[in-house]
Design a protein around this motif. Structure first.
Motif, mmCIF file in Angstrom:
data_model
loop_
_atom_site.group_PDB
_atom_site.id
_atom_site.type_symbol
_atom_site.label_atom_id
_atom_site.label_comp_id
_atom_site.label_asym_id
_atom_site.label_seq_id
_atom_site.Cartn_x
_atom_site.Cartn_y
_atom_site.Cartn_z
ATOM 1 N N THR A 102 -11.266 -6.168 13.872
ATOM 2 C CA THR A 102 -11.951 -7.378 14.340
ATOM 3 C C THR A 102 -13.463 -7.316 14.140
ATOM 4 N N ASN A 103 -13.946 -6.245 13.528
ATOM 5 C CA ASN A 103 -15.395 -6.083 13.344
ATOM 6 C C ASN A 103 -15.641 -5.517 11.950
ATOM 7 N N GLU A 104 -15.948 -6.388 11.004
ATOM 8 C CA GLU A 104 -16.125 -5.949 9.621
ATOM 9 C C GLU A 104 -17.266 -4.951 9.486
ATOM 10 N N ASN A 112 -18.674 -2.807 -3.071
ATOM 11 C CA ASN A 112 -18.767 -3.776 -1.980
ATOM 12 C C ASN A 112 -17.641 -4.814 -2.030
ATOM 13 N N TRP A 113 -17.319 -5.296 -3.236
ATOM 14 C CA TRP A 113 -16.251 -6.297 -3.348
ATOM 15 C C TRP A 113 -14.915 -5.678 -2.945
ATOM 16 N N ARG A 142 -10.331 -4.715 1.043
ATOM 17 C CA ARG A 142 -9.576 -3.751 1.838
ATOM 18 C C ARG A 142 -9.687 -4.067 3.331
ATOM 19 N N PHE A 143 -10.847 -4.547 3.752
ATOM 20 C CA PHE A 143 -10.999 -4.926 5.160
ATOM 21 C C PHE A 143 -10.034 -6.051 5.507
ATOM 22 N N LYS A 176 -2.605 2.378 -0.274
ATOM 23 C CA LYS A 176 -3.282 3.466 -0.973
ATOM 24 C C LYS A 176 -4.773 3.530 -0.679
ATOM 25 N N ASP A 177 -5.483 2.411 -0.743
ATOM 26 C CA ASP A 177 -6.940 2.411 -0.612
ATOM 27 C C ASP A 177 -7.423 1.858 0.727
ATOM 28 N N ILE A 178 -6.538 1.786 1.715
ATOM 29 C CA ILE A 178 -6.901 1.242 3.025
ATOM 30 C C ILE A 178 -7.060 2.393 4.012
ATOM 31 N N LEU A 179 -8.018 2.284 4.907
ATOM 32 C CA LEU A 179 -8.224 3.328 5.901
ATOM 33 C C LEU A 179 -6.912 3.638 6.618
ATOM 34 N N PRO A 180 -6.588 4.918 6.764
ATOM 35 C CA PRO A 180 -5.324 5.282 7.404
ATOM 36 C C PRO A 180 -5.335 4.968 8.894
#
Length: 452
Positions: free
Chosen positions: A86-88, A107-108, A113-114, A167-171
């Motif tokens: 909830t907080n980019e 950055n893109w 991913r966010f 794969k590229d997203i925070l665990p």
């Protein structure tokens, strides 16, 4: 001899040595191999509050053949964090920490991913609050007659179908909230959301009165891994009253219990209830575990000083055993392992004596006596029990004469830290002997493992 002439039972045993990739490959060879490799492929299934994982679990549970192969349910307890979803800005800051070093993108890419992380969090919360996870588990248990083991994993675990998406997203897991939760949600809400899976598991098993589960194990994160997942904490035992009967039903049929519990010490930003309240349900569950044969309970994040380990709610001269375990009597107990505790020698001796007729294996690890001597406990085991395997590993007494253990130098702590094992001497009598030097929790050099 051709494989086709081997008994089916032997083929199943042979294929048990293959990993999941090998099992999936060999199923493509022929119909015989597909039939004989399937029992091992579907013996363990993953359950998680994510649509992909839950869909795969539901497919297996509804298959007329595969549902009977399932013997173990593995629940992935790791959760996506509200503070990051909830907080980019908090999400982007977290990418700069060491834990997230493998997930740094341009950055893109970060923005994309966010958004994916945010969607996965929304899915997780929808599954949790709508009851989808609970009802899916209930229906699955009604059609899976051979489940005998439940594993609660801190995760993060994923099915192969999820691997590319995640794969590229925070665990998922504990490292997330350390930077982000305080400004978005209070601590009790985090705990309720993070530990809900434990309550859902117990509730589902109790709802269908499933009596086949004999083993309940909670895993710990892999050593030296940044993927800590979401560990089980003492807050998991703040079980609602209406669910307590379901927990009693589960524990009353268990034969093996492996329970590492991460203690969260109160701090300036931690809003924590009294630990005795958190452990009240655990004491009740253990009291009703009359079929239990093997018990292993570890209080994680052990420290030599109870003042720092257990926080303001614990008397540093007291015993954690009555608080965490109560005074249970397990008529069939054969193996007992306790780790990460501070206790009175008298409480430990009483626990051993109550099970002297059945106990054959006993182990204490990273265990400090706040009152009494380990020598007295050793004598109790040697003289009053039938224990065949007895081990101490890095245990100590909090007071050595008039000197507090925690105030000693590192070398002195090592000298007053004991490890030993019981063995039979040439005359057939039991003796307790020091074992080879082992690594100490106080310093890198090995501790002096001699028992006075």
């Amino acid at each position: 001899m051709s494989f086709v002439f081997l008994p089916l039972e032997l083929l199943i045993e042979i294929f048990a040595y293959l990993d999941r990739v090998g099992l999936k490959t060999i199923r493509l060879v022929c119909r015989l191999f597909a039939e004989t490799s399937s029992p091992n492929l579907f013996e363990h299934v993953l359950v998680a509050p994510r649509y992909e994982a839950l869909g795969a679990f539901q497919t297996i549970s509804q298959h007329p053949i595969y549902q009977r192969y399932v013997k173990e349910l593995i629940y992935d307890g790791s959760v996506y964090d509200k503070g990051l979803a909830t907080n980019e800005r908090a999400y982007m800051r977290h990418l700069e920490c060491d834990v997230a070093s493998d997930y740094r993108l341009d950055n893109w890419g970060r923005r994309g991913r966010f958004k994916q992380y945010q969607q996965l969090y929304d899915d997780q919360e929808g599954i949790r609050t709508s009851g989808i996870l609970f009802h899916t588990l209930v229906r699955a248990l009604e059609s899976m007659p051979n489940v005998h083991s439940i594993v609660y994993s801190p995760g993060p675990r994923s099915i192969p179908k999820e691997s590319k998406e995640l794969k590229d997203i925070l665990p998922r897991g504990d490292p997330h909230f350390t930077r982000a939760y305080s400004s978005v949600e209070d601590y009790p809400n985090y705990i309720e959301r993070a530990q809900h899976g434990f309550h859902i598991l117990i509730g589902a098993l109790g709802s269908v009165q499933y009596a086949g589960v004999r083993n309940f194990r909670v895993d710990i994160p892999a050593p030296n891994s940044n993927l800590l997942g979401t560990e089980l904490t003492d807050y998991a035992f703040a079980i609602p009253v209406e669910q307590l009967s379901a927990g009693i039903h589960l524990f009353s049929h268990l034969q093996t219990l492996t329970l590492p519990i991460k203690l969260i010490a109160p701090g300036s930003h931690h809003i924590s209830p009294d630990i005795t309240v958190n452990f009240a349900a655990l004491r009740t569950l253990l009291k009703h575990a009359k079929e239990i044969e093997n018990v292993s309970i570890c209080l994680r994040k052990w420290k030599l000083d109870p003042c720092h380990m257990y926080g303001a709610w614990f008397d540093p001269n007291g015993s954690i055993i009555p608080i965490a375990l109560g005074s249970p009597t397990w008529p069939k107990l054969r193996s007992l392992r306790l780790s990460g505790m501070h206790a009175h020698a008298e409480e430990v001796s009483k626990l051993i004596s109550r099970h002297s007729e059945t106990l054959v294996e006993l182990e204490f690890t990273y265990f400090s006596l706040t009152c009494g001597l380990w020598a007295d406990i050793v004598n109790t085991v040697l003289q009053d029990t039938r224990v065949q395997n007895f081990r101490l590993l890095c245990v100590n007494e909090s007071m050595v004469g008039n000197t507090a253990f925690r105030s000693m130098s590192l070398d002195e702590r090592n000298d007053w830290t004991y490890s030993g094992i019981m063995k039979l001497n040439p005359y057939g009598s039991r003796e307790f002997l020091p074992i080879a030097r082992s690594r100490s929790v106080y310093t890198q050099p090995s501790c002096n493992d001699r028992l006075r």
